[in-house]
Scaffold this active site. Structure first.
Site, PDB file in Angstrom:
ATOM      1  CG  HIS A 282      -1.998   1.011   1.207  1.00 45.88           C
ATOM      2  ND1 HIS A 282      -3.177   0.865   1.899  1.00 45.88           N
ATOM      3  CD2 HIS A 282      -2.095   2.218   0.590  1.00 45.88           C
ATOM      4  CE1 HIS A 282      -3.943   1.928   1.717  1.00 45.88           C
ATOM      5  NE2 HIS A 282      -3.299   2.770   0.921  1.00 45.88           N
TER       6      HIS A 282
ATOM      7  CG  PHE B 102       5.847   5.244  -4.802  1.00 49.11           C
ATOM      8  CD1 PHE B 102       5.823   5.577  -3.450  1.00 49.11           C
ATOM      9  CD2 PHE B 102       6.608   4.145  -5.187  1.00 49.11           C
ATOM     10  CE1 PHE B 102       6.536   4.828  -2.502  1.00 49.11           C
ATOM     11  CE2 PHE B 102       7.326   3.395  -4.250  1.00 49.11           C
ATOM     12  CZ  PHE B 102       7.288   3.736  -2.901  1.00 49.11           C
ATOM     13  NE  ARG B 103       1.126  11.413  -2.943  1.00 46.94           N
ATOM     14  CZ  ARG B 103      -0.022  11.108  -2.365  1.00 46.94           C
ATOM     15  NH1 ARG B 103      -1.034  10.619  -3.087  1.00 46.94           N
ATOM     16  NH2 ARG B 103      -0.188  11.283  -1.073  1.00 46.94           N
TER      17      ARG B 103
ATOM     18  CG  ASP C 105      -2.619   4.894   3.372  1.00 43.77           C
ATOM     19  OD1 ASP C 105      -2.457   5.179   2.161  1.00 43.77           O
ATOM     20  OD2 ASP C 105      -3.645   5.207   3.995  1.00 43.77           O
TER      21      ASP C 105
HETATM   22  O1  DOR Z   1      -4.539   9.952   4.087  1.00 46.11           O
HETATM   23  C1  DOR Z   1      -4.630   9.432   2.987  1.00 46.11           C
HETATM   24  N1  DOR Z   1      -3.838   9.841   1.978  1.00 46.11           N
HETATM   25  N2  DOR Z   1      -5.515   8.460   2.790  1.00 46.11           N
HETATM   26  C2  DOR Z   1      -5.782   7.973   1.560  1.00 46.11           C
HETATM   27  O2  DOR Z   1      -6.625   7.121   1.432  1.00 46.11           O
HETATM   28  C3  DOR Z   1      -5.066   8.517   0.384  1.00 46.11           C
HETATM   29  C4  DOR Z   1      -3.786   9.108   0.769  1.00 46.11           C
HETATM   30  C5  DOR Z   1      -3.174   9.952  -0.312  1.00 46.11           C
HETATM   31  O3  DOR Z   1      -3.082   9.474  -1.440  1.00 46.11           O
HETATM   32  O4  DOR Z   1      -2.757  11.085  -0.032  1.00 46.11           O
HETATM   33 ZN    ZN Z   2      -7.286   4.604   1.642  1.00 46.91          ZN
HETATM   34 ZN    ZN Z   3      -3.876   4.712   0.705  1.00 47.02          ZN
END
Ligand code: DOR
Ligand code: ZN
Ligand code: ZN
Length: 399
Positions: free
Chosen positions: A18, A21-22, A257
Site C-alpha cells: 500500500h 508514489f504520485r 499507506d
Molecule cells: O490519508 C490518505 N492519503 N488516505 C488515503 O486514502 C489517500 C492518501 C493519499 O493518497 O494522499
Molecule cells: Zn485509503
Molecule cells: Zn492509501
C-alpha cells in the site's frame, strides 16, 4: 556470492502492498525513483502502487503509461492497482491480469477516484475476476458528509468510526453475495475487525490490513503533529490502538499507506492541508523494534509483511526465503540503536511523523533478487533495476 552476516539478523525483503508514489502527476511529492529508494532504505523490496495519481490508473492506457515510468525509474520490484470508477467495469476486468488488485474508494480521499453507488460497486464486485482481490477504502461518503467531515476543523471527532462500519458492511455484504476476494485497507477500530472476523467465519473471502501509523500513533500524537498527523482514516484513540494489537490475529497484512505530501502543502490551513504521511521507510524498523521489545513475535511480522501479501496479491516469485523464490533479503544489526529523523527520510517530501523515535535495529544491507542494492545508507541499485512482479491468481487465505 558469500555474504558475511555475522551478528546480523536475516529477514526476507518486506512487501509494502500500500504505497502512493504520485507518479505521474504529483512528482514534486514523490516519483518511482525517490519512492523506491525510500523503500529500499527501509528494507522493502516490493511495492504495490495505488491508483490515485494524475491521471489515475483507471484505464488501460494510463496503466501502460505508469508501467513505463516505473520501468525506467524503480530500484525495487513493483506492482500496480487498477482504480475503479463508475464506468470502467469491463476495462478493469480486461486488464486484471496486469495488476495486483483493484482499488475501490467508497469514501473520498486524495485524488478523484470514488465509487459510492450500489450499481457500479456491485458490477465491479461481480465482474472483476473473483479470485483477485478488490481492495476497499471503506469510509462511507454519505456519513462523512453527514458528520460534517467536510469543513470541520475537528478532523477526528468529525469522522467517527461509524462511517467505516457502514461502508465496510456494504462491501462485506456484496462480497458475500458474489463470492469474491475482498481486502479491507487500513482498518483502525475494533468494530471493523469484529465485522471482518464475523464475515470470515461465515465464509466471506475477506482479508484486511492495518498501517504502522495506526499501530504506533494515536489522536494524542495528532495534537503534537498538527496537520502532519492528518490522515484518512484518522488517527484514533488509545483504546482503538490497543484493540489493533489485541486483534492482531485477525489482521492479515501490514501496509504503510505511504502518502507523501510536501511540508509546504501540510503547512496550509487545516482544511486545505492534504491527508497522509510517509511510511515506506519506517515500517520495518518500527516493527522490528516492537519485536525486540517483545510486543510481537518476529514471525508474526514476516507473516503480515511478506508471506500474506504475496499470497493475497498473487506475487508468485515473492513471499519468503524459500527455494524458487526471489532472493530479496535484508540484513539488520539487531543491537544498533537507530534514531529516525527527517534528515534520513529519502522520500522527496523529507519528513516523517516518527522523527525522534529511537529503534533498536539498523538495516545494513538489502538485496533485490540476489543483488546487493543497498549498503552503508546508500542506494547502489540503478534506476530501472526494479522489475514488474509476476502475478498469479492467489490462494485465498480463508474459505
Ligand atoms: O490519508 C490518505 N492519503 N488516505 C488515503 O486514502 C489517500 C492518501 C493519499 O493518497 O494522499
Ligand atoms: Zn485509503
Ligand atoms: Zn492509501
Amino acid at each position: 556470492q558469500i555474504i558475511d552476516a555475522e551478528g546480523m539478523m536475516v529477514l526476507p525483503g518486506f512487501i509494502d502492498s500500500h504505497v502512493h508514489f504520485r507518479d505521474p502527476g504529483g512528482t514534486h511529492k514523490e516519483d518511482f525513483l525517490s519512492g523506491t529508494q525510500a523503500a529500499l532504505a527501509g528494507g522493502v523490496t516490493t511495492i504495490l502502487d495505488m491508483p490515485n495519481t494524475q491521471p489515475p490508473t483507471n484505464s488501460r492506457e494510463h496503466l501502460q503509461e505508469k508501467k513505463a515510468l516505473a520501468a525506467q525509474k524503480a530500484v525495487v520490484d513493483y506492482g500496480f492497482y487498477f482504480g475503479a470508477t463508475d464506468t470502467n467495469i469491463e476495462e478493469a476486468a480486461a486488464v486484471a491480469d496486469q495488476v495486483a488488485a483493484m482499488k475501490l474508494y467508497m469514501g473520498s480521499s486524495t485524488g478523484s477516484l470514488l465509487v459510492t453507488e450500489f450499481s457500479p460497486i456491485y458490477r465491479h464486485f461481480s465482474t472483476f475476476p473473483l479470485d483477485k482481490p478488490i481492495v476497499v477504502h471503506a469510509e462511507d461518503e454519505q456519513s462523512l458528509i453527514y458528520f460534517g467531515a467536510q469543513g470541520s476543523t475537528e478532523h477526528n471527532r468529525a469522522r467517527p468510526p461509524l462511517s467505516a462500519q457502514i461502508a465496510l458492511s456494504r462491501a462485506l455484504a456484496i462480497a458475500e453475495k458474489v463470492g469474491r476476494a475482498l481486502h479491507i485497507a487500513h482498518t483502525t477500530t475494533q468494530r471493523e475487525l469484529e465485522l471482518i472476523q464475523e464475515a470470515r467465519n461465515k465464509g466471506v473471502r475477506v482479508t484486511c490490513e492495518v498501517t504502522p501509523l495506526h499501530l504506533f500513533l494515536t489522536e494524542d500524537d495528532q495534537q503534537r503533529l498538527g496537520n502532519f498527523g492528518k490522515v484518512n482514516p484518522p488517527l484514533r484513540s488509545k483504546s482503538d490502538q490497543a484493540a489493533l494489537w489485541r486483534y492482531f490475529d485477525v489482521i492479515d497484512t501490514i501496509g504503510t499507506d505511504h502518502a507523501p505530501h510536501t511540508k509546504e502543502e501540510k503547512m496550509q490551513p487545516y482544511q486545505k492541508a492534504p491527508s497522509g504521511m510517509t511510511g515506506v521507510q519506517t515500517m520495518l524498523p518500527l516493527l522490528f523494534n516492537a519485536a525486540q521489545e517483545g510486543k510481537v513475535e518476529p514471525g508474526e511480522i514476516i507473516k503480515r509483511c511478506v508471506v500474506n501479501p504475496a499470497r493475497i496479491f498473487g506475487l508468485k516469485d515473492k513471499g519468503a526465503l524459500e527455494v524458487g523464490k526471489d532472493a530479496d533479503i535484508v540484513l539488520i544489526d539487531p543491537q544498533q540503536v537507530y534514531e529516525i529523523t527527517n534528515e534520513k527520510i529519502v522520500s522527496k517530501c523529507g519528513w516523517t511523523p516518527f522523527a525522534g523515535t529511537k529503534v533498536k535495529g539498523k538495516i545494513q544491507q538489502v538485496f533485490v533478487r540476489g543483488k546487493l542494492a543497498f549498503e552503508h545508507d546508500t542506494c547502489l541499485a540503478q534506476p530501472g533495476n526494479g522489475r514488474h512482479v509476476h502475478y498469479a491468481y492467489h490462494h485465498s487465505l480463508y474459505a
